[in-house]
Enzyme design. Structure first.
Site, PDB file in Angstrom:
ATOM      1  N   PRO A 103     -22.366 -12.583 -10.951  1.00 34.30           N
ATOM      2  CA  PRO A 103     -23.313 -13.557 -11.480  1.00 34.30           C
ATOM      3  C   PRO A 103     -23.292 -14.916 -10.778  1.00 34.30           C
ATOM      4  CG  PRO A 103     -21.509 -13.183 -13.031  1.00 34.30           C
ATOM      5  CD  PRO A 103     -21.411 -12.126 -11.972  1.00 34.30           C
ATOM      6  N   ASN A 104     -24.483 -15.430 -10.603  1.00 35.63           N
ATOM      7  CA  ASN A 104     -24.744 -16.769 -10.047  1.00 35.63           C
ATOM      8  C   ASN A 104     -24.524 -16.863  -8.546  1.00 35.63           C
ATOM      9  OD1 ASN A 104     -25.379 -17.975 -12.631  1.00 35.63           O
ATOM     10  ND2 ASN A 104     -23.218 -17.718 -13.098  1.00 35.63           N
ATOM     11  N   ARG A 159      -8.353 -24.386  -9.630  1.00 30.77           N
ATOM     12  CA  ARG A 159      -9.418 -24.777 -10.560  1.00 30.77           C
ATOM     13  C   ARG A 159      -8.952 -24.598 -12.019  1.00 30.77           C
ATOM     14  NH1 ARG A 159     -14.810 -22.109  -8.532  1.00 30.77           N
ATOM     15  NH2 ARG A 159     -15.659 -23.729  -9.924  1.00 30.77           N
ATOM     16  N   ASP A 184     -11.641  -1.792 -14.969  1.00 31.85           N
ATOM     17  CA  ASP A 184     -11.473  -0.344 -15.158  1.00 31.85           C
ATOM     18  C   ASP A 184     -12.263   0.439 -14.114  1.00 31.85           C
ATOM     19  OD1 ASP A 184      -9.769  -0.651 -17.301  1.00 31.85           O
ATOM     20  OD2 ASP A 184     -11.221  -0.042 -18.830  1.00 31.85           O
ATOM     21  N   ARG A 199     -26.124 -23.826  -5.388  1.00 30.27           N
ATOM     22  CA  ARG A 199     -25.235 -23.958  -6.545  1.00 30.27           C
ATOM     23  C   ARG A 199     -23.980 -24.748  -6.157  1.00 30.27           C
ATOM     24  NH1 ARG A 199     -21.241 -19.113  -8.402  1.00 30.27           N
ATOM     25  NH2 ARG A 199     -20.470 -20.137 -10.286  1.00 30.27           N
ATOM     26  N   ARG A 215      -9.773 -19.647 -14.773  1.00 40.08           N
ATOM     27  CA  ARG A 215     -10.077 -18.956 -13.512  1.00 40.08           C
ATOM     28  C   ARG A 215      -8.820 -18.387 -12.845  1.00 40.08           C
ATOM     29  NH1 ARG A 215     -15.520 -20.519 -12.527  1.00 40.08           N
ATOM     30  NH2 ARG A 215     -15.900 -22.590 -13.358  1.00 40.08           N
ATOM     31  N   ASN A 219     -16.840  -9.644  -5.128  1.00 45.01           N
ATOM     32  CA  ASN A 219     -16.708 -10.953  -5.760  1.00 45.01           C
ATOM     33  C   ASN A 219     -17.417 -10.848  -7.110  1.00 45.01           C
ATOM     34  OD1 ASN A 219     -16.638 -13.568  -6.628  1.00 45.01           O
ATOM     35  ND2 ASN A 219     -17.339 -14.480  -4.705  1.00 45.01           N
ATOM     36  N   ALA A 266     -17.685 -14.936 -12.254  1.00 48.74           N
ATOM     37  CA  ALA A 266     -17.096 -15.249 -13.564  1.00 48.74           C
ATOM     38  C   ALA A 266     -16.586 -13.997 -14.289  1.00 48.74           C
ATOM     39  CB  ALA A 266     -18.109 -15.981 -14.428  1.00 48.74           C
ATOM     40  N   HIS A 310     -12.882 -14.327  -3.383  1.00 49.62           N
ATOM     41  CA  HIS A 310     -13.486 -15.512  -3.996  1.00 49.62           C
ATOM     42  C   HIS A 310     -13.682 -16.556  -2.907  1.00 49.62           C
ATOM     43  CE1 HIS A 310     -12.963 -13.871  -7.947  1.00 49.62           C
ATOM     44  NE2 HIS A 310     -11.752 -13.503  -7.573  1.00 49.62           N
ATOM     45  N   ILE A 311     -14.763 -17.279  -3.035  1.00 51.84           N
ATOM     46  CA  ILE A 311     -15.089 -18.328  -2.069  1.00 51.84           C
ATOM     47  C   ILE A 311     -14.133 -19.508  -2.261  1.00 51.84           C
ATOM     48  CG2 ILE A 311     -16.904 -19.956  -1.385  1.00 51.84           C
ATOM     49  CD1 ILE A 311     -18.889 -17.738  -2.542  1.00 51.84           C
ATOM     50  N   SER A 312     -13.966 -19.893  -3.517  1.00 52.26           N
ATOM     51  CA  SER A 312     -13.088 -21.027  -3.827  1.00 52.26           C
ATOM     52  C   SER A 312     -11.666 -20.531  -4.098  1.00 52.26           C
ATOM     53  CB  SER A 312     -13.622 -21.760  -5.062  1.00 52.26           C
ATOM     54  OG  SER A 312     -13.619 -20.896  -6.189  1.00 52.26           O
ATOM     55  N   GLU A 340     -10.779  -7.748  -3.556  1.00 50.61           N
ATOM     56  CA  GLU A 340     -11.344  -8.821  -4.394  1.00 50.61           C
ATOM     57  C   GLU A 340     -11.440 -10.087  -3.552  1.00 50.61           C
ATOM     58  OE1 GLU A 340      -9.061  -9.613  -7.947  1.00 50.61           O
ATOM     59  OE2 GLU A 340      -9.969 -11.601  -8.179  1.00 50.61           O
ATOM     60  N   TYR A 345     -19.139 -24.406  -3.222  1.00 49.57           N
ATOM     61  CA  TYR A 345     -19.516 -23.126  -2.610  1.00 49.57           C
ATOM     62  C   TYR A 345     -20.253 -23.254  -1.274  1.00 49.57           C
ATOM     63  CZ  TYR A 345     -18.286 -21.455  -7.266  1.00 49.57           C
ATOM     64  OH  TYR A 345     -17.622 -21.179  -8.438  1.00 49.57           O
ATOM     65  N   HIS A 349     -12.825 -12.974 -14.522  1.00 51.33           N
ATOM     66  CA  HIS A 349     -11.904 -13.556 -15.499  1.00 51.33           C
ATOM     67  C   HIS A 349     -12.092 -12.993 -16.906  1.00 51.33           C
ATOM     68  CE1 HIS A 349     -11.721 -16.161 -12.078  1.00 51.33           C
ATOM     69  NE2 HIS A 349     -12.919 -16.678 -12.307  1.00 51.33           N
TER      70      HIS A 349
HETATM   71  C1  DQA Z   1     -15.944 -17.421  -7.654  1.00 51.07           C
HETATM   72  C2  DQA Z   1     -14.935 -18.111  -8.579  1.00 51.07           C
HETATM   73  C3  DQA Z   1     -15.271 -17.840 -10.035  1.00 51.07           C
HETATM   74  O1  DQA Z   1     -14.326 -18.482 -10.877  1.00 51.07           O
HETATM   75  C4  DQA Z   1     -16.643 -18.370 -10.379  1.00 51.07           C
HETATM   76  O2  DQA Z   1     -16.977 -18.037 -11.701  1.00 51.07           O
HETATM   77  C5  DQA Z   1     -17.695 -17.904  -9.429  1.00 51.07           C
HETATM   78  C6  DQA Z   1     -17.378 -17.811  -8.004  1.00 51.07           C
HETATM   79  C7  DQA Z   1     -15.705 -17.780  -6.177  1.00 51.07           C
HETATM   80  O3  DQA Z   1     -16.206 -17.041  -5.337  1.00 51.07           O
HETATM   81  O4  DQA Z   1     -15.061 -18.781  -5.872  1.00 51.07           O
HETATM   82  O5  DQA Z   1     -18.833 -17.711  -9.805  1.00 51.07           O
HETATM   83  O6  DQA Z   1     -15.788 -16.020  -7.796  1.00 51.07           O
END
Ligand code: DQA
Length: 140
Positions: free
Chosen positions: A9-10, A104, A84, A17, A108, A71, A74, A97-99, A95, A22, A77
């Site tokens: 999502p997002n 944070r 599963d 964003r 997270r 990725n 959200a 993550h960008i950040s 897995e 990001y 978490h």
């Molecule tokens: C994220 C980190 C997550 O905590 C956050 O909800 C995201 C992006 C990242 O790529 O850093 O939407 O997965």
């Protein structure tokens, strides 16, 4: 070799964003760069804001592809269901993550995916995806 990138999502809003977290690049722009970086890999990309659609995609490709770069944003978490699904499939999942989520908010710091993942790469900006794909190339 077939590798699927699955974004949660997002992440369709990358580029607009929270650019301070990001960056300014859209995922479509970055995906084109990844395809140039890995011409030997058949790369595909899927994004959804819907938890069940992410689970459906993991199940769909998880017995066919050589690697999944996930990725879950959200849902990382919160989603036991995605964790599963990662556990259920045969395809190794990295897995990403960008950040650096550990720098944070506390919520997270938890991942329901990491336990079932082959590895976790986070905090390198969009380059996290590049490093995750490299891990599949190297393991061949
Ligand atoms: C994220 C980190 C997550 O905590 C956050 O909800 C995201 C992006 C990242 O790529 O850093 O939407 O997965």
């Amino acid at each position: 070799m077939k590798v699927m990138i699955i974004n949660g999502p997002n992440l369709n809003l990358l580029g607009k964003r929270e650019p301070e977290v990001y960056g300014n690049t859209t995922f479509e722009e970055y995906f084109a760069q990844l395809q140039r970086n890995f011409p030997e890999i058949e790369l595909s990309y899927f994004q959804s804001n819907v938890e069940g659609e992410l689970i459906d995609k993991i199940q769909e490709v998880g017995f066919q592809y050589d690697g999944i770069v996930l990725n879950a944003a959200a849902y990382t978490h919160t989603s036991i269901g995605i964790g599963d699904a990662v556990k259920a499939v045969e395809t190794p999942v990295v897995e990403v993550h960008i950040s650096n989520t550990h720098q944070r908010e506390d919520y997270r710091h938890i991942s329901h995916i990491a336990r079932a993942a082959k590895g976790v790469i986070l905090g390198f900006g969009l380059r996290s995806y590049d490093l995750a794909i490299q891990s599949f190339v190297k393991s061949q």
